[in-house]
Scaffold this motif. Structure first.
Motif, mmCIF file in Angstrom:
data_model
loop_
_atom_site.group_PDB
_atom_site.id
_atom_site.type_symbol
_atom_site.label_atom_id
_atom_site.label_comp_id
_atom_site.label_asym_id
_atom_site.label_seq_id
_atom_site.Cartn_x
_atom_site.Cartn_y
_atom_site.Cartn_z
ATOM 1 N N THR A 59 24.029 5.906 -5.329
ATOM 2 C CA THR A 59 25.565 5.989 -5.747
ATOM 3 C C THR A 59 26.224 4.298 -5.688
ATOM 4 O O THR A 59 26.914 4.287 -6.458
ATOM 5 C CB THR A 59 26.388 6.822 -4.606
ATOM 6 O OG1 THR A 59 25.839 7.998 -4.383
ATOM 7 C CG2 THR A 59 27.870 6.916 -4.778
ATOM 8 N N GLU A 60 25.821 3.672 -4.779
ATOM 9 C CA GLU A 60 26.018 2.429 -4.803
ATOM 10 C C GLU A 60 25.835 1.404 -6.084
ATOM 11 O O GLU A 60 26.756 0.722 -6.585
ATOM 12 C CB GLU A 60 25.520 1.495 -3.427
ATOM 13 C CG GLU A 60 26.166 0.453 -3.264
ATOM 14 C CD GLU A 60 25.351 -0.114 -1.945
ATOM 15 O OE1 GLU A 60 25.378 -1.782 -1.657
ATOM 16 O OE2 GLU A 60 25.123 0.418 -0.854
ATOM 17 N N ILE A 61 24.615 1.644 -6.436
ATOM 18 C CA ILE A 61 24.341 0.831 -7.698
ATOM 19 C C ILE A 61 24.993 1.523 -8.954
ATOM 20 O O ILE A 61 25.472 0.717 -9.961
ATOM 21 C CB ILE A 61 22.925 0.506 -7.795
ATOM 22 C CG1 ILE A 61 22.664 -0.682 -8.823
ATOM 23 C CG2 ILE A 61 22.126 2.046 -8.397
ATOM 24 C CD1 ILE A 61 23.257 -1.965 -8.353
ATOM 25 N N THR A 62 25.242 2.842 -9.092
ATOM 26 C CA THR A 62 26.013 3.309 -10.002
ATOM 27 C C THR A 62 27.250 3.282 -10.101
ATOM 28 O O THR A 62 27.829 2.664 -11.219
ATOM 29 C CB THR A 62 25.879 5.133 -10.078
ATOM 30 O OG1 THR A 62 24.180 5.575 -10.050
ATOM 31 C CG2 THR A 62 26.471 5.546 -11.221
ATOM 32 N N LYS A 63 28.180 3.073 -9.057
ATOM 33 C CA LYS A 63 29.322 2.622 -8.929
ATOM 34 C C LYS A 63 29.747 1.114 -9.512
ATOM 35 O O LYS A 63 30.501 0.640 -10.177
ATOM 36 C CB LYS A 63 29.983 2.729 -7.540
ATOM 37 C CG LYS A 63 30.393 4.122 -7.064
ATOM 38 C CD LYS A 63 30.979 4.145 -5.637
ATOM 39 C CE LYS A 63 31.422 5.568 -5.615
ATOM 40 N NZ LYS A 63 31.955 5.725 -3.974
ATOM 41 N N ALA A 64 28.559 0.312 -8.900
ATOM 42 C CA ALA A 64 28.533 -1.311 -9.465
ATOM 43 C C ALA A 64 28.336 -1.388 -11.112
ATOM 44 O O ALA A 64 28.976 -2.140 -11.567
ATOM 45 C CB ALA A 64 27.516 -1.995 -8.717
ATOM 46 N N LEU A 65 27.290 -0.566 -11.496
ATOM 47 C CA LEU A 65 27.226 -0.574 -13.028
ATOM 48 C C LEU A 65 28.314 0.022 -13.556
ATOM 49 O O LEU A 65 28.912 -0.623 -14.799
ATOM 50 C CB LEU A 65 26.065 0.506 -13.534
ATOM 51 C CG LEU A 65 24.666 -0.163 -13.190
ATOM 52 C CD1 LEU A 65 23.723 0.883 -13.110
ATOM 53 C CD2 LEU A 65 24.092 -1.340 -14.124
ATOM 54 N N VAL A 66 29.097 0.966 -13.264
ATOM 55 C CA VAL A 66 30.298 1.426 -13.934
ATOM 56 C C VAL A 66 31.389 0.366 -13.846
ATOM 57 O O VAL A 66 32.146 -0.033 -14.896
ATOM 58 C CB VAL A 66 30.555 2.842 -13.425
ATOM 59 C CG1 VAL A 66 32.446 3.241 -13.664
ATOM 60 C CG2 VAL A 66 29.863 3.802 -13.486
ATOM 61 N N ARG A 67 31.580 -0.319 -12.659
ATOM 62 C CA ARG A 67 32.544 -1.321 -12.558
ATOM 63 C C ARG A 67 32.331 -2.602 -13.621
ATOM 64 O O ARG A 67 33.014 -2.926 -14.234
ATOM 65 C CB ARG A 67 32.637 -1.788 -11.096
ATOM 66 C CG ARG A 67 33.460 -2.888 -10.874
ATOM 67 C CD ARG A 67 33.722 -3.323 -9.299
ATOM 68 N NE ARG A 67 32.521 -3.542 -8.547
ATOM 69 C CZ ARG A 67 31.905 -2.911 -7.695
ATOM 70 N NH1 ARG A 67 32.339 -1.524 -7.486
ATOM 71 N NH2 ARG A 67 30.623 -3.005 -7.413
ATOM 72 N N TYR A 68 31.016 -2.902 -13.633
ATOM 73 C CA TYR A 68 30.706 -4.129 -14.400
ATOM 74 C C TYR A 68 30.862 -3.618 -15.845
ATOM 75 O O TYR A 68 31.607 -4.505 -16.670
ATOM 76 C CB TYR A 68 28.873 -4.131 -14.145
ATOM 77 C CG TYR A 68 28.550 -5.156 -15.453
ATOM 78 C CD1 TYR A 68 28.774 -6.316 -15.507
ATOM 79 C CD2 TYR A 68 27.790 -4.424 -16.393
ATOM 80 C CE1 TYR A 68 28.069 -7.304 -16.391
ATOM 81 C CE2 TYR A 68 27.372 -5.249 -17.367
ATOM 82 C CZ TYR A 68 27.524 -6.659 -17.344
ATOM 83 O OH TYR A 68 26.870 -7.311 -18.392
#
Length: 183
Positions: free
Chosen positions: A109-118
Motif C-alpha cells: 500500500t505504501e509504495i502503491t500510494k507513492a506511485l500514484v502520487r508520483y
C-alpha cells in the motif's frame, strides 16, 4: 526511465546488474506468481534474461519494474513500478510483487500510494490503472486503500494455472486523486 521514490519506510530504484540474486529470489518464489499469468522462474538463467530485459527497457527510456528496499536496512523486499505509460492518452499502469516474508506490513500500500502520487503530481497524468486477479483479495485491498476504484471485471481475461480467470480492473482519475488529497 529513471524513477526514484522514497516513502517513510521504502526506497524504489532501478534494478542494476548487481541485483541478479534478488531477482532470482523474487522470480523463483511460487507463492508470488499464483495469481499471475507468469510462472515462477525455474533457474538463474531465466532470472538473468529477465534482468537483462528490464535493464534494456531502462536504456530505451521505458518504464518497468524497479527494485524495492526497506530504507533503514537496505533489505530487498520485492519490486514495484510503472509498467506501462501511454503518453497519448495520459494514463499509466502500476504494479508490485513482494516477497512473502514482507506481506501484511503495509509495504504494498505504501509504495502503491507513492506511485500514484508520483504519476499525478510529477507527471500530471489523467489516469492510473491496475489489474488484479479476481481471487487476489489482498491485492484488491491494497488498491482500494490506495484510492483506486474497482471499475469492472474482465471475464476469462487471463490464463493462469491451466484455466481462464477473471481479472478486476482498478483505476483512478486525476480529479478523484486531488479530491482525496484535499479531504
Amino acid at each position: 526511465m529513471v524513477v526514484k521514490l522514497e516513502t517513510e519506510r521504502l526506497i524504489l530504484i532501478n534494478y542494476s546488474e548487481n541485483d541478479l540474486d534478488s531477482i532470482y529470489k523474487l522470480k523463483s518464489e511460487p507463492l508470488i506468481w499464483r495469481f499471475s499469468d507468469k510462472e515462477a522462474t525455474k533457474d538463474i538463467e531465466e532470472a538473468k534474461k529477465h534482468l537483462e530485459n528490464v535493464l534494456k527497457n531502462y536504456s530505451l527510456d521505458k518504464y518497468d519494474f524497479q527494485a524495492l528496499f526497506i530504507k533503514d536496512t537496505q533489505e530487498y523486499i520485492g519490486e514495484a513500478g510503472v509498467l506501462s505509460f501511454n503518453k497519448e492518452h495520459s494514463r499509466a499502469v502500476i504494479g508490485y510483487n513482494l516477497l512473502p516474508k514482507y506481506w501484511g506490513n503495509g509495504y504494498a500500500t505504501e509504495i502503491t500510494k507513492a506511485l500514484v502520487r508520483y504519476l499525478f503530481e510529477q507527471l500530471n497524468i489523467e489516469r492510473v490503472e491496475a489489474l488484479v486477479c479476481d481471487d487476489n483479495e489482498a491485492s484488491k485491498k491494497v488498491l482500494e486503500k490506495s484510492g483506486l476504484l474497482h471499475e469492472g471485471r474482465l471475464r476469462n481475461f487471463a490464463f493462469i494455472n491451466n484455466m481462464y480467470v477473471n481479472v478486476c480492473y482498478y483505476g483512478m482519475i486525476r480529479k478523484d486523486y486531488f479530491r482525496l488529497q484535499s479531504s
